[in-house]
Each structure stands twice: as structure tokens, then as C-alpha cells.
Design an enzyme around this catalytic site. Structure first.
Site, PDB file in Angstrom:
ATOM      1  N   GLN A   1      38.156  46.421  38.550  1.00 40.76           N
ATOM      2  CA  GLN A   1      38.658  45.420  37.614  1.00 40.76           C
ATOM      3  C   GLN A   1      38.825  46.025  36.217  1.00 40.76           C
ATOM      4  O   GLN A   1      39.405  45.401  35.342  1.00 40.76           O
ATOM      5  CB  GLN A   1      37.708  44.212  37.557  1.00 40.76           C
ATOM      6  CG  GLN A   1      37.772  43.350  38.816  1.00 40.76           C
ATOM      7  CD  GLN A   1      36.875  42.129  38.787  1.00 40.76           C
ATOM      8  OE1 GLN A   1      36.077  41.935  39.685  1.00 40.76           O
ATOM      9  NE2 GLN A   1      36.994  41.276  37.772  1.00 40.76           N
TER      10      GLN A   1
ATOM     11  N   ARG B   1      33.667  34.749  38.626  1.00 40.40           N
ATOM     12  CA  ARG B   1      34.705  33.880  38.092  1.00 40.40           C
ATOM     13  C   ARG B   1      34.217  33.108  36.869  1.00 40.40           C
ATOM     14  O   ARG B   1      34.380  31.886  36.780  1.00 40.40           O
ATOM     15  CB  ARG B   1      35.225  32.915  39.145  1.00 40.40           C
ATOM     16  CG  ARG B   1      36.621  32.422  38.798  1.00 40.40           C
ATOM     17  CD  ARG B   1      37.229  31.609  39.907  1.00 40.40           C
ATOM     18  NE  ARG B   1      38.612  31.279  39.583  1.00 40.40           N
ATOM     19  CZ  ARG B   1      39.567  31.162  40.486  1.00 40.40           C
ATOM     20  NH1 ARG B   1      39.317  31.350  41.749  1.00 40.40           N
ATOM     21  NH2 ARG B   1      40.780  30.835  40.138  1.00 40.40           N
ATOM     22  N   CYS B   2      33.577  33.828  35.962  1.00 45.08           N
ATOM     23  CA  CYS B   2      33.216  33.186  34.714  1.00 45.08           C
ATOM     24  C   CYS B   2      33.049  34.272  33.681  1.00 45.08           C
ATOM     25  O   CYS B   2      32.920  35.435  34.010  1.00 45.08           O
ATOM     26  CB  CYS B   2      31.924  32.378  34.839  1.00 45.08           C
ATOM     27  SG  CYS B   2      30.443  33.372  34.881  1.00 45.08           S
TER      28      CYS B   2
ATOM     29  N   GLU C   1      38.804  30.944  34.883  1.00 41.65           N
ATOM     30  CA  GLU C   1      37.405  30.750  35.232  1.00 41.65           C
ATOM     31  C   GLU C   1      36.903  29.346  34.929  1.00 41.65           C
ATOM     32  O   GLU C   1      35.845  28.940  35.413  1.00 41.65           O
ATOM     33  CB  GLU C   1      36.577  31.811  34.505  1.00 41.65           C
ATOM     34  CG  GLU C   1      37.054  33.190  34.963  1.00 41.65           C
ATOM     35  CD  GLU C   1      36.503  34.346  34.166  1.00 41.65           C
ATOM     36  OE1 GLU C   1      36.129  34.110  33.007  1.00 41.65           O
ATOM     37  OE2 GLU C   1      36.455  35.452  34.695  1.00 41.65           O
TER      38      GLU C   1
END
Lengths: 806, 285
Positions: free
Chosen positions: A237, A384-385, A760
Site C-alpha cells: 500500500q 479500513r480506517c 473508511e
């Protein structure tokens, strides 16, 4: 020819810029199976690596016998810590300032830990060879409960640093203690709590779970011994950071390393970290001189590669009798597993947990986080945050509910009473953040109206009566959530990863015929960057998004950036894209002025062209300007039309949302069904409404999974109980409810296009909405709080403890 | 998640398959749809040296209804069970059950024979077969024999099938009356937390003429609840008799703690599921 109003609109529509629900350009290849993922990379003479992993959670490694494995035809090498030690690669630094074993060095600290790396001609031989490596263990007592980590009889996990009193984040009080991180005013908060009319207390546990992307982690390393260049394809990522880390670890000069993130099948934070598999594939390629591929399987991914959450949050919230919140206190026990490999900006060992005052104007607050080692897999990634924001949002949104119960007040009303008002922005929070913009009351009222909140409460009250009268065995819960995120890390002055400031970048080349190539320091894992960044640029430079190619992920071509996670791509790289576009436009203006023989200031920008003020028939389109920039000598202006921007954001962005979940619960079987889910998101300027909606649907589904069953559970011996998709809950379409999406639009005042990021938000806001619905269903029967995940048996157990089965 | 090495065989007829199995003995495993065996092999919990795949044995792919008897070949997939109108007319509970097995992809591969022969207490078909009072046909080197489904299961993964036999067929009488297969599961694709198969028929007097109850995944074998079934026949179907039947059935179960929950929860859920299944079957009777 004059530009009519209509034609301006038509030209604007043709750009497919900001606000257009443009179809995702990536999907043509993905839906046809033409994506190119790490496991699709095949190189001549490529070898395959596979791990021998520990079946024990805590054990001394007495011996490793690799002889039988080496003898298997097709096996090239078996690496152990002893082989990596001369290269100083048997341990590696983590993103959190700790170090982690690449291969077991004397002991293992979690089940699934990497012990030896087998390299073979194909993956089948490698798997056979893994079985032939004989490891002799001496089992040690296992520590799985972080609250037992500092008891006198607790086993010492990290003998390598047992005597170190100082860690990367300050003092350590015990060998199993990693750090204490404090924010806010402890004495002031405790004083407020001591004197307040009402204080609600609760232990809120956000259980351990896992991002579980569809594609697991993997890499292909290819060391070219002739020219000394290392090429590394991987599920990264943050490819540029990986290049720098790989250079620092291996000693290979950074210009001799090329890191490529090809198509990535979902990341959700799982692909931020650096894993032993990456290091081993590099070392194996250096040793063998052949490319080496490593791709983990699902069980390895779930049990060894980067968990998320696992925060025990003890909270106290103080308020007046009327419900005005006065103070918030939180102590978190953070289970980090065997190595502190959390992916957080360096100065934030608990990420942005200090956003835990949420959407509320809370004058006094205090947060302390204790990081603890246990015999579990390392990780602590932001699933996802933005770093620990989902923990913070869950905490405050549960505490608000608990307070509402204590006050005997409606939880929607309590929220509205304490929201930061629109006129208070920019708002300084008690824990040190400056919220950029928001209009919470408007969003909240819209949400309550949309679901018919009052009728829902009336229906719920009736259902409770019916239940008590024996007319039904179902209860109804209304789950409320108003969350505020903090995303877009971040300002270089306080955000870095391994010393690298968290700026991001965009480089644009306009081609002579008026199409463009833009390269960014981020990398899409499904977010649709190739679609949306082209839209930002289209609106800035007047070239259709269809004529703009977006490239990311190849460190040899893309400008340096910190990657994609924490909803930072739009706030940071998106801003860089807009700023680079503005540089292009500034130069284009000079060229247009020359071509039209007017002064720069006599021109105005109109969609896709510069027009002479007051003379609409005199203009130059961006296409004409691009051609001229390459083919016409313009005095005082360099040929070409290119720009690069490195954007250091002045602040984070603060997306927010109002979510409401209506749930029906079968008290007897513990089954829960979502009847309605309303999600209002405010992510500032909306780039592509269709992609936003898709992001919200996906994030809510992950939130549903987490709240309703998804967990990484361990038994008392440290065995992973949920290591396959049979037990690790991933909802199918069958379990996924319908979502009703909505929005308000409060632009960020400091972002060039006002966008805040959205990917997110639904995970951050969804989890409390689902969990609050479950908790709310039992409020009438005296429940204050019950822990996630709310799977059937836990819901049943809650009902059982409340006497509802009698 | 890579299996050990094995030799793959694809005999074209059942006798060929049996001959292979006799020759290879303990080193061989018969594979049908593979949904239980392949994962076990990928985990290397099973490492057979030979796999004998039955998919080319066409005689094992059939559904027939004649003379009041249903006959289903072992290699009939769950998707085929669902699709068959003839079977649905004869025994609608089979479709209802099959639709609750895993997901469509699994059902395209998963077979009746594999599901019942493996002896996995989590599988849905064994209890269904007990409820239907099915007879399994086993073919071995010494010819054919039959075993009642209600007598087939000995313990988890242990059945009356001899190692050298292949389960080729299931036969059961055409159903009359009401039916229900109720299954509580965590998600699509999951085994049952608790499941119940119920067949009930109504007599001319409104009483319960026949009853058959079996349970899935509540012990190490499927459970045929004879006493509970007889109770309904003797007492008719009422709230009180259902409660008694459920209590009787619950006396037979022995659930264990796992990720689906503690045994205490499963006992409660099983009672609810069975109660609902009886009520639904009766409403359809």
C-alpha cells in the site's frame, strides 16, 4: 463563434470532472479477469518460497533440522535465522519503532510465526519441503490476556528487550509493557468527573479482527546480479516507503531498487506493513540469483499477517443532569501481540485514538493508552480506517449511549445537545485536534427525518410491550451513530512514517495532442484512483478525464509518496493533483496570452480554455495550448507542459456522517436481521458520487462483518480459533442488507478542492451503528453494554443473562 | 494449503472403481464432490496416495421415482437434487434441505453420496436421510448390501461402510404430508448451529398419522428422534405435545462448544429450531 451558456455546460459535462458518476475505468480489466496481481507475475527461472510456521504460541526453538527438506529434489535452499544473521536480517524494524523477528531467533512468540523459509522450484515442492523441516520446540507458558501481562507469574515474552526501560515511545514499566501514551488533561478531567452530577462508566472492548483482503499478501523479488538492481513486486500500500526500507535493510542503494505495486486485490490496511515474507523473498533472490515468489495462503494471512483493533477501552463520561457533557476519560489497554508492528505515524503509538471526543464539544478530556505484548500475531493496522479512528469512534459512540441510559434520555437528543456547532469550526478539541469544518446538526436532523425516528421509537416501545405480554419473541433495536473521522495524514510537521513526512505527490505531463499522463505517490487497491484522480485533473486543466492516464505504484516512474491508507489519497495526493494541475494551468495561461496577443491578466479560465475577457470569440483551448507548448517558440517560456507538486497538507480533514440502523433480534436464537440502514456521509466535495456510494456499501459491509461476527479469536493456549473463512465471517450478498445512502456537503476549507476522503467512513461509523442497534434492543430490559462481535450465541447469552429466556 | 502428492484415477464404472479400491486399499480414498476431502487434504490432515474419482461413473448419476420409492445415485449433485421436479413432487423436503447447504458453487459439485458417506456430523443430508428412513446401498468386492441410514452412523467420520465399499445409492419411500428442514447457521456456507428435519402426516381424524424427526450437528452423528416422533403420533400435534417431543429430542443431543457457541446455547437453539420445524411441517401436513 461565441460560447453559449449551453455549450459551456456541454463542454463541462464532456470533461467528466468533479461530481460526475463516471464509470470506473479499472473495471474493464478486473471484470474480465485481466488484472495483473502479484501472483500473476511469472519470470523465467522463478523460484517459490514457503514458510515453516510455529504451531506453538510461545516456545523455545531447540533445534531446526533442514536436512531432509534440502534433500528433496527441487528444493534450492532452506533459510533460518542463522542464515539471515550474517546479513543482520534475522530481525527487522517495525513501523512502530520496535523490531520483529524475520525468522524465529531462539524462540517463537505467536502461533503461525515464521520459523524457516523453504525455496524450491515450484510451490508444490516447497509445500512438501515445509513438512520435512523438523523443528524441536520447548513449550513455554502462554500469555493471551493483556490484563495478566504484568502479574508476577506472567511469562516474559520479549527476552531481547526485557531489560530495556525505555522503548520507542517512552518509559516501559514491565518487560511485557510497550508504552504508555497520554493525551489531554488528566487532573482536570478527573476533577470534572469527581464533581459531576452524572458519570457513566463502561469497559468497551473492540475485539481483534483482520482486514482479510481478497488477495493475500505476497511478493516477487528479482535480484539482477549483473547490473546490481533489485526489482520487487509486492502487495504494497506504500511502495515508495517499501523501497526506502528495503534499501536501509539490505544496504542496496535506493536507486538500484525498483518497487512495483501491481494491481492489488484489496488492502484495508493489511498491506501497509512490512512482512517477513517480503524480506525472505529478497534474501532468497540475492542468495540464489533467481527471482523468488512468496504468496501466503488464507490461513497464513488470517493468523500471521497484521490483525486490527484489540483495544480494551475503559471509559468515564461526565455530564450535567440536563445532559451537557463535561468531561471524558479513557484508559485503553492495547493488545499489540508479540511485536509492536502497528502501522501508525511515528509520533502516534496509538494512532489518532485521541479523536475519541468524537463529534461532541467536550471541554475536558484525558486519554491514556498502554501497549502490551501478548503471544499473538503482530499488527495493529488501520483496517479500513485512519489509525485507530474506528476504535475511537466506537468508544465514544458507545459511551454516549451508556450516558443516555444513565441520564434516562433519548440518545439522539443527547447527541444533538452536545454536537460541536457549525459556528464553532475550526474547532479545537480537548485532545489537541483542530477540526476543519462540519455541520453536524444539519446532517443529524436529516438522518432522523429520513428514517422517521420518532415513529421508530414508538414502534420499538410497542414491541417491548408486546414482548412482555408474550405476543412476540423479537426485539427491535435502533442503532445511532454520529461519527467524526480524522483522515489525510498528514502534515509533515507532526506526521511521519520511519522519518518520512507524510506528504504526497503528483506529476503531470500534457502530451502535444492534448491528452495527459499523471503519476502519483499513492496506489489504488480498489479505490478507483485511475477514475477519480483523472476527474480532479479534468476539472483543473480542462482535459477530459477519458484523455488522462493515471499511473501509480512503480517507484521508478511515480513521484515519491507515502501511499494509500488512512483515507489519505484524496486529502493528500488528491490535493497534490489539483495543485499540479494549477501549475499546468498557470503556464497554459502564459502560452494562451502569447498566442492571443494579450496580457496574462486579460484572460479568464472557462472549463477547458482561456478566453479573452469581454471577447468570448477569442480563446485558446487547452488542446491548442498543449500543441503550442511543444511546437511553437514562445519567448520567455520553456517548451513543454509538465508539472509536479508535492503536497504537505496544512491539516487533517474531518469527514463525518450520521448513520442509523434498525435491527430485529430473535431473542431465542440470537439471530439479528438489519431491517434498515441509513447512511449519510459528508466527505466534503464529492468527486465521483457513484464511487462514493460503492465505497460506502463496501465499508458498511465490512462494518457489519466486524460488529456481527468477524473476529480473530485465540484459545488459552494461543491457538487461533478463526483461521479460515468458515469461522472468520465475511458476509455474502445473502447476509448483506440494503443500504440507503445520503449526503451533505461541507467542503474542507484547507483542501484545494474541498474534498475530505470517504473510503473508511462507513467502517468507522458502521460498526457503532450496528453494535448500538444490538445494545439498544435490550435497553428496555436493563442492558447497558455488551461486547462485540454480536454473533448469535453472544446475543443469545445477553438475552439469557437478562432473564429473557425464563 | 497445498495437498501432498497423489495419483489420480478416474474409473468409468462402479466395478472398476471397486476393483481399484480393492487393489490400492488403505492408500486410496474415493472422492465424490470433494468438498470435505479436498480441504482436509489441503490441510494435509489427509494424505491419500491415490484418489479414485467417481465422476465418470454415469450409473451413479440418477434420480428415479417408481413404485412409491425414490432412488438417488450417489454422484447426484445437490444442484441436481434441487432442479429435479420429479424429486420435488416425491419428497419436497430434499429441495428444501439442499437449498440450505452451503452456496450454489458448492452445490454444483457437492453430491448426495459424498455428503452422506463422509460421516461428518455437520453435513445436512445424513439427518435428512434418517428422517426419510432411507436405505443406503453399499457396493464392495463381495457384492451389494444395504444399510438403513438410521443405523449407518457410528461416530464422527465412522460409518457402517467398509473401507473397500462404495456408497452407490440412497433409496427412500415417497413422502406424504408436511415437511420442514429448519437450519440455523451463522452465514451462507456454514454448517448448522442446529438443524432439524421433520416429516409429519395428518390422519383423517386430524391426528398425526406418521412422524419422523432427525437432527443435524448436535452430536457426533445425526440423531434420529424415534421417541419424539412416536410421541407426536400417539398424542397428536399440539403445543403441549410439541414441547414434550422437543424435550424428548433434546435428551438425545450432545452438542459441543465451538465457534458457533457454547453447548448451552446450542441446546436452546436446537429446541427452538425443532419446535419451529414441527410447527411448519404440521402447517404443511
Amino acid at each position: 463563434m461565441s460560447a453559449t451558456a449551453e455549450s459551456v455546460q456541454e463542454r463541462r459535462a464532456a470533461l467528466k470532472g468533479l461530481g460526475t458518476s463516471r464509470k470506473r475505468v479499472e473495471d474493464a480489466r478486473f471484470t474480465q479477469g485481466k488484472g495483473n496481481y502479484v501472483d500473476d507475475i511469472k519470470l523465467p527461472d522463478m523460484l517459490f518460497g514457503d514458510f515453516v510456521r510455529s504451531q506453538h504460541a510461545h516456545a523455545r526453538v531447540k533445534s531446526i533440522d533442514t536436512s531432509a527438506a534440502i534433500e528433496l529434489p527441487g528444493v534450492i535452499a532452506v533459510l533460518t535465522a542463522k542464515d539471515l544473521e550474517p546479513l543482520s536480517l534475522h530481525w527487522m524494524p517495525t513501523l512502530a519503532g520496535d523490531k520483529q523477528m524475520v525468522l524465529a531467533d531462539g524462540k517463537v512468540l505467536f502461533q503461525g510465526q515464521e520459523v524457516a523459509f523453504v525455496v524450491a522450484e515450484d510451490r508444490y515442492i516447497a509445500a512438501d519441503a515445509v513438512d520435512l523441516v523438523k523443528v524441536e520446540y520447548e513449550e513455554l507458558p502462554v500469555l493471551v490476556d493483556p490484563f495478566k501481562a504484568e502479574l508476577p507469574d506472567a511469562p516474559i515474552l520479549r527476552e531481547d528487550i526485557a531489560d530495556e526501560k525505555e522503548g520507542a515511545h517512552g518509559a516501559r514499566r514491565h518487560p511485557n509493557h510497550i508504552f504508555t501514551w497520554e493525551q489531554g488533561d488528566k487532573a482536570g478531567t478527573e476533577a470534572v468527573i469527581g464533581e459531576a452530577d452524572v458519570v457513566a462508566e463502561e469497559m468497551v472492548y473492540y475485539h481483534r479482527t483482520h482486514p482479510c483482503p481478497m488477495e493475500t499478501c505476497g511478493s516477487v523479488a528479482s535480484m539482477d546480479k549483473v547490473n546490481g538492481k533489485l526489482t520487487l513486486w509486492g502487495t504494497f500500500q506504500a511502495p515508495h516507503v517499501v523501497r526506502t526500507v528495503a534499501s536501509l535493510l539490505s544496504g542496496i542503494a535506493e536507486h538500484n531498487i525498483r518497487v512495483v505495486s501491481p494491481d492489488i486485490g484489496g488492502g484495508f490496511g493489511n498491506k501497509v506493513g512490512v512482512y517477513p515474507g517480503y524480506v525472505c523473498s529478497i534474501v532468497a533472490s540475492i542468495v540464489t540469483g533467481q527471482p523468488v515468489k512468496w504468496v501466503e495462503d488464507r490461513m497464513e494471512n488470517l493468523s500471521a499477517t497484521a490483525f486490527a483493533r484489540d483495544y480494551w477501552m475503559q471509559g468515564k463520561i461526565a455530564a450535567t443532569k440536563e445532559g451537557k457533557i463535561l468531561g471524558l476519560w479513557c484508559h485503553t489497554t492495547a493488545d499489540h501481540g508479540a511485536f509492536d508492528a502497528c502501522a501508525d505515524p511515528t509520533k502516534y503509538p496509538a494512532g489518532f485514538m485521541s479523536i475519541c471526543t468524537g463529534s461532541y464539544d467536550i471541554p475536558t478530556a484525558y486519554l491514556a493508552v498502554d501497549g502490551i505484548y501478548t503471544n499473538k500475531a503482530p499488527g495493529g493496522v488501520a483496517y479500513r480506517c485512519s489509525f485507530r479512528v474506528t476504535e475511537a469512534a466506537y468508544f465514544i459512540e458507545r459511551m454516549i449511549e451508556v450516558l443516555a441510559i444513565k441520564l434516562n434520555m433519548d440518545a439522539a437528543e443527547l447527541r444533538a445537545k452536545n454536537f460541536i456547532r457549525k459556528d464553532q469550526f475550526p474547532y479545537q478539541s480537548a485532545l489537541g485536534w483542530e477540526y476543519d469544518s462540519g455541520d453536524y446538526h444539519t446532517a443529524w436532523d436529516k438522518a432522523l427525518d429520513a428514517v422517521g425516528y420518532k415513529q421508530l421509537r414508538a414502534e420499538q416501545a410497542q414491541q417491548v410491550e408486546d414482548f412482555k405480554a408474550g405476543k412476540t419473541r423479537k426485539l427491535m433495536g435502533v442503532g445511532l451513530c454520529h461519527f467524526t473521522e480524522i483522515v489525510g495524514a498528514g502534515p509533515v510537521k507532526n506526521c511521519d512514517i520511519l522519518g518520512m513526512g507524510m506528504f504526497d505527490s503528483c506529476e503531470i505531463r500534457i502530451h502535444p495532442t492534448g491528452s495527459a499522463l499523471a503519476r502519483l505517490g499513492t496506489i489504488s487497491q480498489g479505490q478507483g484512483h485511475a477514475t477519480t484522480f483523472a476527474q480532479i485533473l479534468a476539472s483543473e486543466i480542462g482535459i477530459s478525464a477519458d484523455d488522462i492516464t493515471i499511473e501509480e505504484g512503480d517507484t521508478d516512474t511515480a513521484p515519491y509518496g507515502l501511499g494509500t491508507y488512512g483515507s489519505r489519497s484524496t486529502p493528500v495526493a488528491g490535493a497534490a493533483t489539483a495543485m499540479a494541475g494549477r501549475k499546468i494551468r498557470a503556464k497554459a495561461q502564459m502560452i494562451a496570452a502569447y498566442l492571443l496577443e494579450v496580457h496574462d491578466n486579460d484572460l479568464e479560465w472557462e472549463v477547458d480554455r482561456f478566453v479573452v475577457k469581454g471577447a468570448p470569440e477569442r480563446f485558446k483551448t487547452m488542446k491548442e495550448i498543449a500543441y503550442a507548448s511543444y511546437n511553437q517558440a514562445i519567448p520567455g517560456v520553456e517548451p513543454g507542459l509538465e508539472a509536479v507538486s508535492y503536497y504537505d497538507p496544512p491539516n487533517m480533514t474531518y469527514p463525518f456522517g450520521a448513520y442509523i440502523c434498525v435491527m430485529d433480534i430473535d431473542v431465542d436464537t440470537g439471530e439479528a436481521g438489519v431491517r434498515q440502514f441509513y447512511a449519510l456521509d459528508d466527505c466534503g466535495t464529492r468527486i465521483n458520487p457513484m464511487i462514493i456510494e460503492g465505497q460506502v456499501h463496501g465499508g458498511l459491509t465490512e462494518a457489519l462483518a466486524i460488529a456481527m461476527g468477524q473476529e480473530i479469536a485465540y484459545d488459552e493456549l494461543g491457538n487461533v480459533k478463526t483461521g479460515t473463512l468458515m469461522d472468520f465471517f465475511i458476509p455474502t450478498s445473502w447476509e448483506t442488507p440494503n443500504y440507503q445512502t445520503d449526503y451533505t456537503e461541507t467542503p474542507s476549507p484547507h483542501h484545494p478542492i474541498g474534498a475530505k476522503g470517504v473510503g473508511e467512513s462507513p467502517n468507522v461509523g458502521g460498526v457503532p451503528a450496528f453494535s448500538n442497534a444490538v445494545n439498544d434492543a435490550f435497553r428496555a430490559f436493563g442492558l447497558t453494554h455488551t461486547h462485540m462481535p454480536h454473533d448469535h450465541w453472544r446475543i443469545w447469552q445477553t438475552a439469557n443473562k437478562l432473564g429473557l429466556h425464563n | 494449503m497445498i495437498t501432498g502428492s497423489f495419483e489420480y484415477h478416474q474409473p468409468g464404472t462402479v466395478p472398476d472403481a471397486i476393483a481399484l479400491l480393492s487393489k490400492l486399499g488403505d492408500d486410496a480414498r474415493v472422492i465424490a464432490g470433494g468438498h470435505s476431502l479436498i480441504p482436509t487434504m489441503k490441510l494435509r490432515l489427509a494424505m491419500p496416495e491415490h484418489l479414485i474419482d467417481l465422476q465418470a461413473c454415469q450409473e451413479l448419476k440418477k434420480i428415479s421415482v417408481s413404485g412409491g420409492e425414490v432412488c438417488i445415485g450417489a454422484m447426484t449433485t445437490q444442484a441436481e437434487l434441487i432442479a429435479s421436479e420429479e424429486l420435488h413432487q416425491a419428497a419436497p423436503i430434499v429441495r428444501e434441505t439442499s437449498l440450505q447447504i452451503a452456496d450454489p458453487q458448492v452445490r454444483y459439485m457437492g453430491t448426495l453420496g459424498g455428503n452422506v458417506a463422509n460421516g461428518d456430523p455437520g453435513n445436512d443430508m445424513p439427518a435428512l436421510m434418517q428422517c426419510l428412513d432411507a436405505t443406503f446401498v453399499l457396493s464392495g468386492p463381495d457384492g451389494e448390501r444395504t444399510v438403513l441410514a438410521r443405523e449407518f452412523y457410528e461416530a464422527a467420520y465412522f460409518t457402517a461402510r467398509d473401507d473397500l465399499e462404495i456408497l452407490t445409492e440412497a433409496r427412500f419411500p415417497v413422502c406424504a404430508g408436511g415437511y420442514s428442514y429448519e437450519k440455523q447457521k451463522r452465514k451462507i456456507g456454514d454448517y448448522a448451529t442446529a438443524a432439524a428435519a421433520v416429516l409429519l402426516s395428518k390422519g383423517g381424524d386430524g391426528g398425526c398419522e406418521t412422524a419422523s424427526i432427525a437432527l443435524t450437528n448436535l452430536a457426533d452423528t445425526p440423531i434420529y428422534c424415534q421417541q419424539a416422533s412416536e410421541h407426536l403420533v400417539q398424542n397428536g400435534v399440539s403445543d403441549a405435545s410439541i414441547a414434550d417431543a422437543v424435550t424428548s429430542a433434546m435428551g438425545q443431543i450432545d452438542p459441543v462448544d465451538d465457534n458457533r457457541g457454547p453447548a448451552e446455547f446450542k441446546r436452546h437453539a436446537a429446541a427452538i429450531i425443532l419446535q419451529r420445524a414441527i410447527q411448519q411441517a404440521w402447517s404443511r401436513a
